[in-house]
Design a protein around this motif. Structure first.
Motif, PDB file in Angstrom:
ATOM      1  N   HIS A  50       3.875  10.106  -9.199  1.00 13.32           N
ATOM      2  CA  HIS A  50       2.709   9.720  -8.368  1.00 13.32           C
ATOM      3  C   HIS A  50       1.478   9.459  -9.194  1.00 13.32           C
ATOM      4  N   HIS A  68      -2.489  13.342  -0.415  1.00 16.72           N
ATOM      5  CA  HIS A  68      -1.656  13.623   0.542  1.00 16.72           C
ATOM      6  C   HIS A  68      -0.535  12.816   0.669  1.00 16.72           C
ATOM      7  N   SER A  69      -0.460  11.505  -0.050  1.00 12.48           N
ATOM      8  CA  SER A  69       0.748  10.556  -0.161  1.00 12.48           C
ATOM      9  C   SER A  69       1.785  11.209  -0.928  1.00 12.48           C
ATOM     10  N   HIS A  90       3.772  13.182   1.703  1.00 13.81           N
ATOM     11  CA  HIS A  90       4.713  12.121   2.823  1.00 13.81           C
ATOM     12  C   HIS A  90       5.595  11.467   1.897  1.00 13.81           C
ATOM     13  N   TRP A  91       5.387  11.178   0.600  1.00 12.04           N
ATOM     14  CA  TRP A  91       6.647  10.330   0.027  1.00 12.04           C
ATOM     15  C   TRP A  91       7.794  11.087  -0.483  1.00 12.04           C
ATOM     16  N   ASN A 111       0.758  -1.259   0.006  1.00 12.14           N
ATOM     17  CA  ASN A 111       0.086  -0.200   0.146  1.00 12.14           C
ATOM     18  C   ASN A 111       0.839   1.304  -0.122  1.00 12.14           C
ATOM     19  N   ASP A 169      -6.120  11.048   1.163  1.00  8.69           N
ATOM     20  CA  ASP A 169      -5.015  10.630   1.447  1.00  8.69           C
ATOM     21  C   ASP A 169      -4.136   9.810   0.582  1.00  8.69           C
ATOM     22  N   VAL A 170      -4.842   8.954  -0.190  1.00  9.40           N
ATOM     23  CA  VAL A 170      -4.245   8.168  -1.333  1.00  9.40           C
ATOM     24  C   VAL A 170      -3.864   9.006  -2.339  1.00  9.40           C
ATOM     25  N   ALA A 193       0.098   4.301   0.190  1.00 10.81           N
ATOM     26  CA  ALA A 193      -0.212   5.362   0.899  1.00 10.81           C
ATOM     27  C   ALA A 193       0.109   5.193   2.597  1.00 10.81           C
ATOM     28  N   SER A 194       0.577   4.022   2.697  1.00 14.25           N
ATOM     29  CA  SER A 194       0.735   3.587   4.292  1.00 14.25           C
ATOM     30  C   SER A 194       2.172   4.037   4.720  1.00 14.25           C
ATOM     31  N   LEU A 249      -1.224   7.234  -8.368  1.00 17.51           N
ATOM     32  CA  LEU A 249      -2.181   6.420  -7.447  1.00 17.51           C
ATOM     33  C   LEU A 249      -3.559   6.916  -7.622  1.00 17.51           C
TER      34      LEU A 249
END
Length: 271
Positions: free
Chosen positions: A97, A131-132, A135-136, A68, A127-128, A70-71, A99
């Motif tokens: 990106h 926002h991911s 974070h990445w 995943n 989030d997926v 997004a985790s 997703l």
């Protein structure tokens, strides 16, 4: 100055199908090593294995991770591995990106659909699909893997400004994604890293085919495109390769249309 991409590394989030798959194959043909993150069931294992075999046959290194994207735990596990794989050759030259996992549920009940979007579904979609990216990028910067000359691309869509009955949550996520792109571009400018959103024209992918209203949307898009066809995943892959052949970070913070003038024609009087 344009340069060869051979020997560099690309990390594709959403690498197993659609546009992410095409970008992985297209860059591999340019000599780029591919790290792919995807999230698939066992039913697609054979298809993903065939893809990695095709990439490997192009003479590049490839590593795919079925996790995943997004985790937070996934990032914690993969970033050190990516550092080991790519650190000696310049880190991650290209981050994609792509997703496409979100809720396709109307905000309010309507005829033929008695459910409405929940808070959990809305939060997950944002989030997926948005926002991911932040974070990445944060984790890759912390690991020293995004360096001067690196390129970050996020796949957006015309859905940010168009209406489809079931597309509200994804539209919101794509709008947030474009905002994240602008902010990351500003904050990474002094590092020489370019960040752009790519707005593909209507492209027949598994993600598009999950949209309940996709058939009519595809028909209208084909009529609107002056090229007489829809955008293909390979069109986007070619754009990524072209834009990545420079170390310059001056083209950054944009939403770049890769659509064959589809949107311009739709707004005017084409045909």
């Amino acid at each position: 100055m344009l340069k060869s991409l051979e020997g560099s590394w690309c990390l594709v989030l959403g690498a197993s199908s659609g546009i992410g798959r095409a970008i992985a194959l297209g860059l591999a043909a340019e000599g780029v090593n591919i790290a792919g993150v995807h999230f698939d069931t066992a039913a697609r294992a054979e298809e993903v294995a065939e893809l990695t075999e095709r990439i490997g046959a192009l003479g590049v290194q490839t590593r795919f991770f079925n996790v995943n994207a997004a985790s937070k735990a996934t990032r914690a596990e993969l970033v050190p591995q990516l550092a080991e794989m790519t650190g000696a050759t310049g880190g991650i030259r290209i981050l994609v990106h792509s997703l496409a996992f979100g809720s396709l549920v109307p905000y309010l009940p309507r005829e033929g659909w008695d459910k409405r979007l929940t808070a959990r579904q809305l939060a997950m979609t944002l989030d997926v699909m948005a926002h991911s990216l932040v974070h990445w990028t944060q984790d890759l910067v912390d690991a020293g893997l995004l360096r001067a000359g690196s390129k970050v691309y996020a796949m957006t869509s015309a859905g940010t400004s168009q209406h489809l009955p079931s597309y509200g949550a994804v539209s919101a996520a794509k709008s947030a994604l474009e905002s994240h792109v602008r902010q990351l571009a500003c904050e990474l400018a002094t590092s020489g890293v370019a960040v752009n959103a790519l707005r593909a024209g209507t492209t027949v992918t598994p993600a598009l085919e999950r949209i309940p209203e996709h058939a009519g949307y595809i028909e209208r898009a084909a009529e609107n495109n002056p090229h007489g066809r829809l955008t293909r995943p390979d069109d986007v892959a070619e754009a990524v390769a072209l834009l990545s052949r420079t170390d310059s970070s001056w083209l950054t913070g944009n939403t770049i249309g890769v659509d064959g003038a589809e949107l311009h024609a739709a707004a005017g009087a084409w045909g």
